[in-house]
Design a protein around this motif. Structure first.
Motif, PDB file in Angstrom:
ATOM      1  N   GLY A 230     -16.403  -1.588   0.244  1.00 52.32           N
ATOM      2  CA  GLY A 230     -15.386  -2.253  -0.550  1.00 52.32           C
ATOM      3  C   GLY A 230     -15.198  -3.724  -0.205  1.00 52.32           C
ATOM      4  O   GLY A 230     -15.629  -4.205   0.850  1.00 52.32           O
TER       5      GLY A 230
ATOM      6  N   PHE B  36       0.804  -1.220   0.000  1.00 55.32           N
ATOM      7  CA  PHE B  36       0.000   0.000   0.000  1.00 55.32           C
ATOM      8  C   PHE B  36       0.843   1.279   0.000  1.00 55.32           C
ATOM      9  O   PHE B  36       0.294   2.376  -0.147  1.00 55.32           O
ATOM     10  CB  PHE B  36      -0.917   0.014   1.231  1.00 55.32           C
ATOM     11  CG  PHE B  36      -1.836  -1.167   1.328  1.00 55.32           C
ATOM     12  CD1 PHE B  36      -2.964  -1.272   0.523  1.00 55.32           C
ATOM     13  CD2 PHE B  36      -1.583  -2.186   2.232  1.00 55.32           C
ATOM     14  CE1 PHE B  36      -3.813  -2.360   0.611  1.00 55.32           C
ATOM     15  CE2 PHE B  36      -2.433  -3.275   2.342  1.00 55.32           C
ATOM     16  CZ  PHE B  36      -3.552  -3.369   1.529  1.00 55.32           C
TER      17      PHE B  36
ATOM     18  N   GLY C 281      -3.421   7.895   0.719  1.00 58.51           N
ATOM     19  CA  GLY C 281      -4.711   7.611   1.341  1.00 58.51           C
ATOM     20  C   GLY C 281      -5.784   7.159   0.382  1.00 58.51           C
ATOM     21  O   GLY C 281      -6.969   7.124   0.734  1.00 58.51           O
ATOM     22  N   LYS C 282      -5.412   6.802  -0.843  1.00 59.08           N
ATOM     23  CA  LYS C 282      -6.412   6.428  -1.840  1.00 59.08           C
ATOM     24  C   LYS C 282      -7.146   5.162  -1.436  1.00 59.08           C
ATOM     25  O   LYS C 282      -6.565   4.235  -0.889  1.00 59.08           O
ATOM     26  CB  LYS C 282      -5.745   6.229  -3.198  1.00 59.08           C
ATOM     27  CG  LYS C 282      -6.745   6.024  -4.327  1.00 59.08           C
ATOM     28  CD  LYS C 282      -6.067   6.001  -5.686  1.00 59.08           C
ATOM     29  CE  LYS C 282      -7.092   5.838  -6.798  1.00 59.08           C
ATOM     30  NZ  LYS C 282      -6.454   5.799  -8.136  1.00 59.08           N
ATOM     31  N   ARG C 283      -8.459   5.146  -1.720  1.00 64.58           N
ATOM     32  CA  ARG C 283      -9.298   3.987  -1.410  1.00 64.58           C
ATOM     33  C   ARG C 283      -9.866   3.394  -2.691  1.00 64.58           C
ATOM     34  O   ARG C 283      -9.970   4.079  -3.714  1.00 64.58           O
ATOM     35  CB  ARG C 283     -10.438   4.380  -0.453  1.00 64.58           C
ATOM     36  CG  ARG C 283      -9.951   4.772   0.942  1.00 64.58           C
ATOM     37  CD  ARG C 283     -11.104   5.181   1.842  1.00 64.58           C
ATOM     38  NE  ARG C 283     -10.636   5.556   3.165  1.00 64.58           N
ATOM     39  CZ  ARG C 283     -10.564   4.727   4.195  1.00 64.58           C
ATOM     40  NH1 ARG C 283     -10.955   3.459   4.038  1.00 64.58           N
ATOM     41  NH2 ARG C 283     -10.141   5.125   5.372  1.00 64.58           N
TER      42      ARG C 283
ATOM     43  N   ASP D 146      -8.059   0.039   5.528  1.00 71.64           N
ATOM     44  CA  ASP D 146      -7.732   1.462   5.410  1.00 71.64           C
ATOM     45  C   ASP D 146      -7.689   1.937   3.965  1.00 71.64           C
ATOM     46  O   ASP D 146      -7.611   3.139   3.712  1.00 71.64           O
ATOM     47  CB  ASP D 146      -6.377   1.747   6.058  1.00 71.64           C
ATOM     48  CG  ASP D 146      -6.415   1.615   7.568  1.00 71.64           C
ATOM     49  OD1 ASP D 146      -7.511   1.744   8.148  1.00 71.64           O
ATOM     50  OD2 ASP D 146      -5.349   1.366   8.162  1.00 71.64           O
ATOM     51  N   HIS D 147      -7.757   0.998   3.013  1.00 69.03           N
ATOM     52  CA  HIS D 147      -7.689   1.369   1.599  1.00 69.03           C
ATOM     53  C   HIS D 147      -8.919   0.902   0.825  1.00 69.03           C
ATOM     54  O   HIS D 147      -8.906   0.897  -0.405  1.00 69.03           O
ATOM     55  CB  HIS D 147      -6.415   0.794   0.980  1.00 69.03           C
ATOM     56  CG  HIS D 147      -5.167   1.409   1.538  1.00 69.03           C
ATOM     57  ND1 HIS D 147      -4.632   2.590   1.064  1.00 69.03           N
ATOM     58  CD2 HIS D 147      -4.381   1.045   2.571  1.00 69.03           C
ATOM     59  CE1 HIS D 147      -3.556   2.902   1.765  1.00 69.03           C
ATOM     60  NE2 HIS D 147      -3.382   1.978   2.682  1.00 69.03           N
ATOM     61  N   LEU D 148      -9.980   0.563   1.551  1.00 69.63           N
ATOM     62  CA  LEU D 148     -11.236   0.166   0.916  1.00 69.63           C
ATOM     63  C   LEU D 148     -12.308   1.222   1.120  1.00 69.63           C
ATOM     64  O   LEU D 148     -12.373   1.857   2.180  1.00 69.63           O
ATOM     65  CB  LEU D 148     -11.739  -1.154   1.508  1.00 69.63           C
ATOM     66  CG  LEU D 148     -11.097  -2.451   0.998  1.00 69.63           C
ATOM     67  CD1 LEU D 148     -11.564  -3.626   1.838  1.00 69.63           C
ATOM     68  CD2 LEU D 148     -11.429  -2.687  -0.471  1.00 69.63           C
ATOM     69  N   ASP D 149     -13.151   1.394   0.113  1.00 71.87           N
ATOM     70  CA  ASP D 149     -14.359   2.191   0.284  1.00 71.87           C
ATOM     71  C   ASP D 149     -15.226   1.555   1.369  1.00 71.87           C
ATOM     72  O   ASP D 149     -15.058   0.373   1.703  1.00 71.87           O
ATOM     73  CB  ASP D 149     -15.149   2.239  -1.029  1.00 71.87           C
ATOM     74  CG  ASP D 149     -14.413   2.996  -2.125  1.00 71.87           C
ATOM     75  OD1 ASP D 149     -13.584   3.866  -1.795  1.00 71.87           O
ATOM     76  OD2 ASP D 149     -14.671   2.693  -3.314  1.00 71.87           O
TER      77      ASP D 149
ATOM     78  N   ARG E 170     -15.572  -4.630   4.798  1.00 67.93           N
ATOM     79  CA  ARG E 170     -15.461  -3.833   6.013  1.00 67.93           C
ATOM     80  C   ARG E 170     -16.678  -4.062   6.894  1.00 67.93           C
ATOM     81  O   ARG E 170     -17.804  -4.071   6.420  1.00 67.93           O
ATOM     82  CB  ARG E 170     -15.302  -2.353   5.675  1.00 67.93           C
ATOM     83  CG  ARG E 170     -13.992  -2.038   4.956  1.00 67.93           C
ATOM     84  CD  ARG E 170     -13.860  -0.574   4.641  1.00 67.93           C
ATOM     85  NE  ARG E 170     -13.807   0.230   5.852  1.00 67.93           N
ATOM     86  CZ  ARG E 170     -13.761   1.557   5.871  1.00 67.93           C
ATOM     87  NH1 ARG E 170     -13.777   2.217   4.725  1.00 67.93           N
ATOM     88  NH2 ARG E 170     -13.703   2.212   7.000  1.00 67.93           N
TER      89      ARG E 170
END
Length: 215
Positions: free
Chosen positions: A145, A86, A91-93, A139-142, A214
């Motif tokens: 997501g 990552f 901070g991209k999701r 931390d990187h999922l919508d 999530r």
């Protein structure tokens, strides 16, 4: 899909194919991240399945070059980064994260960085990279997501489900396939037997696909 695979780049095999079969249900219209992209097989599959965008990451410059070249050859748009999981993403999701990480148990804790073995060596229990993905995916999922990853049963599918749960995700094993050992697993069969990761004489491996959301 025919992909160029230069020396030192992991060639897509049964594990990649098993995971690729789950992309159609999830990626249409979504931003997709492929961690440890190798030749770009999963990234290109996601693009063909209608992903809104595709981002691919690999630690190896050879894999980055292979994925960029395969994207051009197949006229498929993909943004390819060189980096450690990552790390290059800020901070991209993403709507979907897919990963076929190194998961074969290896002799020691130090993972190779400059040889082809970096594509399969996963540390003593095979979980050195796998656990980092489990810890960082949320931390990187919508908010809605999905994480999709594949690995061998020798790494402990329940350990993956539990690790994801500890990171705030709900996970299940959604698919599996039993296949003959490939060359790397065959070469380490004695090691796996001594560690109790496979039964004596067992030369079949179960691959599992884990899907997590999530919580």
């Amino acid at each position: 899909m025919i992909l160029l695979c230069p020396p030192g780049v992991y060639r897509a095999q049964s594990d990649t194919q098993l995971l690729a079969g789950h992309l159609d249900r999830h990626v249409t219209g979504r931003n997709v991240l492929d961690l440890g992209t190798g030749t770009g097989a999963l990234a290109l599959t996601a693009a063909r399945a209608g992903a809104a965008s595709v981002t691919a990451v690999d630690l190896s410059w050879r894999c980055v070059a292979a994925t960029r070249l395969n994207s051009l050859l197949h006229r498929t748009a993909a943004t390819v980064h060189r980096g450690d999981l990552f790390e290059p993403l800020g901070g991209k999701r993403f709507g979907v994260i897919v990963a076929n990480p190194p998961y074969v148990p290896s002799t020691g804790p130090v993972l190779p960085r400059h040889t082809a073995a970096r594509s399969w060596d996963g540390g003593p229990d095979g979980r050195a990279v796998l656990d980092r993905i489990c810890d960082g995916a949320a931390d990187h999922l919508d908010p809605d997501g999905v994480l999709l990853l594949v690995h061998s049963e020798v790494c402990g599918p329940q350990a993956t489900v539990d690790r994801l749960a500890a990171a705030g995700m709900v996970a299940d094993v959604v698919d599996s396939a039993r296949i003959p050992f490939g060359p790397v697993m065959r070469s380490r069969a004695g090691l796996l037997e001594r560690r109790g990761l496979i039964a004596a004489g067992d030369r079949l491996e179960e691959l599992v696909v884990v899907e997590a959301r999530r919580g």
